[in-house]
Design an enzyme around this catalytic site. Structure first.
Site, PDB file in Angstrom:
ATOM      1  N   ASP A  64     -83.868  82.474  -8.638  1.00 26.27           N
ATOM      2  CA  ASP A  64     -83.189  83.774  -8.684  1.00 26.27           C
ATOM      3  C   ASP A  64     -82.582  84.138  -7.324  1.00 26.27           C
ATOM      4  O   ASP A  64     -82.922  83.543  -6.285  1.00 26.27           O
ATOM      5  CB  ASP A  64     -84.209  84.842  -9.122  1.00 26.27           C
ATOM      6  CG  ASP A  64     -83.583  85.967  -9.924  1.00 26.27           C
ATOM      7  OD1 ASP A  64     -82.372  86.194  -9.797  1.00 26.27           O
ATOM      8  OD2 ASP A  64     -84.326  86.635 -10.670  1.00 26.27           O
ATOM      9  N   ASP A  85     -78.997  89.845 -17.451  1.00 22.36           N
ATOM     10  CA  ASP A  85     -80.252  90.574 -17.663  1.00 22.36           C
ATOM     11  C   ASP A  85     -80.146  91.446 -18.915  1.00 22.36           C
ATOM     12  O   ASP A  85     -81.144  92.014 -19.360  1.00 22.36           O
ATOM     13  CB  ASP A  85     -80.572  91.462 -16.459  1.00 22.36           C
ATOM     14  CG  ASP A  85     -81.332  90.690 -15.378  1.00 22.36           C
ATOM     15  OD1 ASP A  85     -81.822  89.585 -15.674  1.00 22.36           O
ATOM     16  OD2 ASP A  85     -81.423  91.194 -14.241  1.00 22.36           O
TER      17      ASP A  85
HETATM   18  C1  GLA Z   1     -83.962  89.298 -11.892  1.00 26.03           C
HETATM   19  C2  GLA Z   1     -83.805  88.368 -13.086  1.00 26.03           C
HETATM   20  C3  GLA Z   1     -84.781  88.750 -14.169  1.00 26.03           C
HETATM   21  C4  GLA Z   1     -86.184  88.689 -13.611  1.00 26.03           C
HETATM   22  C5  GLA Z   1     -86.307  89.579 -12.387  1.00 26.03           C
HETATM   23  C6  GLA Z   1     -87.648  89.392 -11.724  1.00 26.03           C
HETATM   24  O1  GLA Z   1     -83.534  90.580 -12.198  1.00 26.03           O
HETATM   25  O2  GLA Z   1     -82.495  88.362 -13.562  1.00 26.03           O
HETATM   26  O3  GLA Z   1     -84.641  87.898 -15.273  1.00 26.03           O
HETATM   27  O4  GLA Z   1     -86.481  87.364 -13.271  1.00 26.03           O
HETATM   28  O5  GLA Z   1     -85.296  89.294 -11.431  1.00 26.03           O
HETATM   29  O6  GLA Z   1     -87.808  90.183 -10.608  1.00 26.03           O
END
Ligand code: GLA
Length: 690
Positions: free
Chosen positions: A445, A513
């Site tokens: 990420d 997301d």
């Molecule tokens: C980001 C990702 C999510 C999750 C969060 C965790 O927003 O896109 O899918 O992994 O971080 O903190």
């Protein structure tokens, strides 16, 4: 294939259904000749013989016709190359020669201490282009801008520009508008690809989904970038793009140093937007995505189910449920490491939280594996929380400007990966993690953009912007080489880092997301303009949707929406009823059956999601899968049948769901009835050629 004219000054690159040609004049002007349907070397010669137009005061004969406009001389267009020495600015190059290596053509130019090479490589019908700039003189050269390529379109009236724009939780939405005089620029000045624009544009005059000419360009770079589409005063259109957003100093090249741009890939198709995207997908499956012939497993991800509040027992309970419904890969998201019990602390400390995982992650990984699934984890290696052991030990390891505030987003700062010590630390931590725990999958990420991108002590212009990306690529490459069985997912708060560069070293991407199954249809419609379903991860989450909008939808609608890409499940399975789990198991089973067709087949967007109903078709070796959705039915009117594509009109096809046998001709001309009704309905229809 590269064909070269006898004079060694006209080059023709040929793909299966297209050609690209360029020509160097006696005055070493490199002109664009052709990009479109196949032509011969003789045709290219005839095009090269046409005199340059525009010999009038105030007009440049070169503008709009050059392959790679440099700054200086008789040019007024945006330069692709802009350099400055202590004494002067701009480039006046002389041709040094060309060479070919396999499918690659390299043209070499020199300008008083500067060596410039233009690279071309045809892969399928995609032309890959990039440049190299080397300082082989004695003084310093400031590279203000070095775009990867300039693309020149043929003379046509009424160009339209399509782009994929968005923001967090609303990525890759397709927008098309007429091009007008002047320039339109898209890009990112955030240090990563960004949610705001995918580095892709498409230009057409009258194309439809399945007919007409489409020119597409896509950049393979995961840092800041810019693509400028210009309609010049004579209506000619050029597209130039490369790394970096501004023209204010990409790099400082000391004698002996060089810069290689990312690849800017271009594709001409006369099969409409659908034909263009199928060619992009084929190109990525064959040349970009690692191991694309292997289908991606159905995964479970814990994020929406448990957020930061995780423990071994609770994850094991989710894992048991996940295994029951047929999940193949169980991924523990954020919250397993350091003091990470919320987003305020722990980023940077990549060791399991001793309270939550007293014996490390291995016991959980073993339990997951014991259930017959693979095990995956979430990491965000390029970041640090100020409240972390890493930051307390190395406050100077983050990007910052001397004496200035360190801007925080999500309580985190960006590590300066241009520093060798930071890179080595990350390698050691990740290597330790992967060697101590049986990890099969890493969700990588990146949850904030660059803001204070400074490196005290380093002279301007700082290498940090480009070095960060190269360091990320090198780290991923090194990990992939050391752990060839581990798969990686590129995530950046959803789809904030999706481009051909990251795609060449990750196995799939976290699309958004936003897991709302209706919003996802538009996001997926956009993403598939360039990227294949094989990389487009999608989860089925809870209803009402907890992440975003509280929308209530059936398991059926959520599953069929997520089955359009790489299926995942992200709901709190411990709260799903026995009936829901049983239904989920049936959907997962169905997905596994259609998976080869979805992930490796040809994708046809039958009906865009903008209207009330939409549909996508996948076809592979006589197997056809149609996924169809209805948002809301009005006036009791039946949903119109969807006309299928790419079938053999003379063959018969049997629909597995209805038992109907229909000819290809009827399915192509009249279509297939979907039976959708009411609100948020969805269906899967499988057809087989008989
Ligand atoms: C980001 C990702 C999510 C999750 C969060 C965790 O927003 O896109 O899918 O992994 O971080 O903190």
């Amino acid at each position: 294939m590269v064909h070269i004219a006898d004079d060694g000054r006209t080059w023709l690159l040929s793909g299966p259904t297209s050609s690209y040609a360029l020509h160097l004049t006696g005055a070493d002007e490199l002109l664009h000749l052709h990009w479109g349907p196949p032509i011969t070397l003789a045709d290219a010669g005839a095009l090269a013989a046409a005199p340059l137009s525009g010999h009038r005061p105030f007009e440049s004969p070169l503008d709009g016709g050059e392959e790679y406009p440099v700054e200086g001389g008789p040019r007024f267009v945006r330069p692709a190359l802009s350099v400055r020495t202590d004494e002067r600015r701009g480039t006046e190059w002389g041709f040094e020669g060309y060479d070919t290596e396999g499918d690659e053509l390299r043209l070499r130019f020199a300008d008083d201490g500067l060596a410039i090479s233009l690279h071309y490589r045809m892969r399928g019908d995609v032309v890959e282009r990039w440049v190299g700039v080397a300082n082989d003189g004695h003084g310093r050269v400031e590279l203000l801008r070095a775009d990867a390529a300039t693309w020149t379109l043929p003379d046509r009236e009424g160009w339209r520009l399509s782009q994929l724009h968005g923001r967090w939780a609303a990525e890759s939405r397709l927008a098309t508008a007429p091009l007008t005089y002047g320039e339109k620029t898209i890009g990112s000045r955030r240090g990563h690809t960004g949610h705001q624009h995918l580095p892709w544009v498409a230009l057409d005059t009258d194309a439809t989904e399945e007919r007409g000419e489409v020119y597409g360009c896509a950049l393979g770079w995961s840092g800041s970038w810019r693509i400028a589409v210009a309609q010049l005063p004579d209506a000619r259109v050029q597209i130039t793009g490369g790394a970096g957003y501004d023209d204010s100093g990409l790099l400082l090249l000391a004698p002996g140093e060089s810069y290689t741009s990312p690849v800017f890939a271009g594709l001409w198709s006369d099969g409409g937007f659908g034909g263009a995207s199928r060619a992009w997908h084929a190109y990525q499956r064959a040349h970009v995505i690692p191991g694309a012939e292997r289908d991606r497993p159905v995964l479970f991800n814990s994020w929406e189910a448990t957020h930061f509040d995780i423990s071994e027992e609770q994850q094991a309970a989710l894992a048991r449920r996940a295994a029951e419904i047929g999940v193949e890969l169980f991924v523990v998201d954020d919250g397993w490491f350091g003091a990470r019990t919320g987003d305020r602390a722990g980023l940077g400390d990549w060791t399991p939280n001793p309270d939550r995982f007293p014996h490390g992650l291995k016991p959980l990984a073993d339990r997951v594996r014991g259930l017959g699934m693979r095990f995956g984890i979430w990491v965000e290696p390029e970041m640090v929380n100020p409240d972390s052991d890493l930051y307390r030990a190395h406050p100077d390891w983050v990007q910052h400007q001397p004496g200035r505030k360190r801007t925080e987003f999500r309580n985190q700062l960006v590590l300066n990966l241009a520093r060798p010590d930071v890179r080595e630390y990350l390698w050691e931590r990740l290597d330790a993690l992967l060697s101590s725990t049986p990890v099969d999958y890493v969700k990588w990420d990146f949850n904030r953009s660059f803001t204070d991108a400074g490196w005290p002590g380093e002279p301007y212009p700082q290498r940090l912007w480009t070095d960060h990306v190269h360091a990320l690529y090198a780290l991923l490459d090194r990990l992939r080489a050391a752990y060839p069985e581990v798969a990686f997912e590129s995530c950046s708060g959803g789809g904030g880092r999706i481009d051909l560069g990251i795609m060449s070293r990750t196995d799939q991407v976290w699309t958004s997301d936003n897991t709302d199954p209706l919003d996802r249809l538009a996001i997926q419609h956009g993403l598939t303009q360039i990227h294949p379903a094989r990389v487009m991860a999608a989860w089925v989450t809870d209803s009402p949707n907890t992440q975003l909008n509280g929308r209530v939808s059936s398991l059926r609608f959520r599953f069929v929406s997520a089955m359009a890409g790489v299926l995942g499940v992200g709901g709190d399975l411990t709260r799903w009823s026995a009936e829901e789990l049983a239904e989920a198991r049936r959907w997962v089973e169905l997905y596994k059956e259609i998976r080869p067709v979805v992930q490796r087949g040809e994708l046809y967007r039958l009906r865009p999601p903008a209207g009330g109903s939409s549909a996508v078709q996948y076809a592979l070796d006589g197997e056809v899968v149609v996924l169809a959705w209805l948002q809301a039915q009005s006036y009791g009117e039946p949903v119109p049948a969807v006309r299928l594509r790419g079938l053999d009109p003379t063959a018969s096809y049997e629909c597995r769901e209805t038992g109907e046998v229909l000819s290809g001709s009827v399915l192509l001309h009249h279509g297939l009835r979907t039976g959708l009704k009411g609100d948020l309905d969805a269906t899967v229809l499988r057809l087989r050629r008989i």
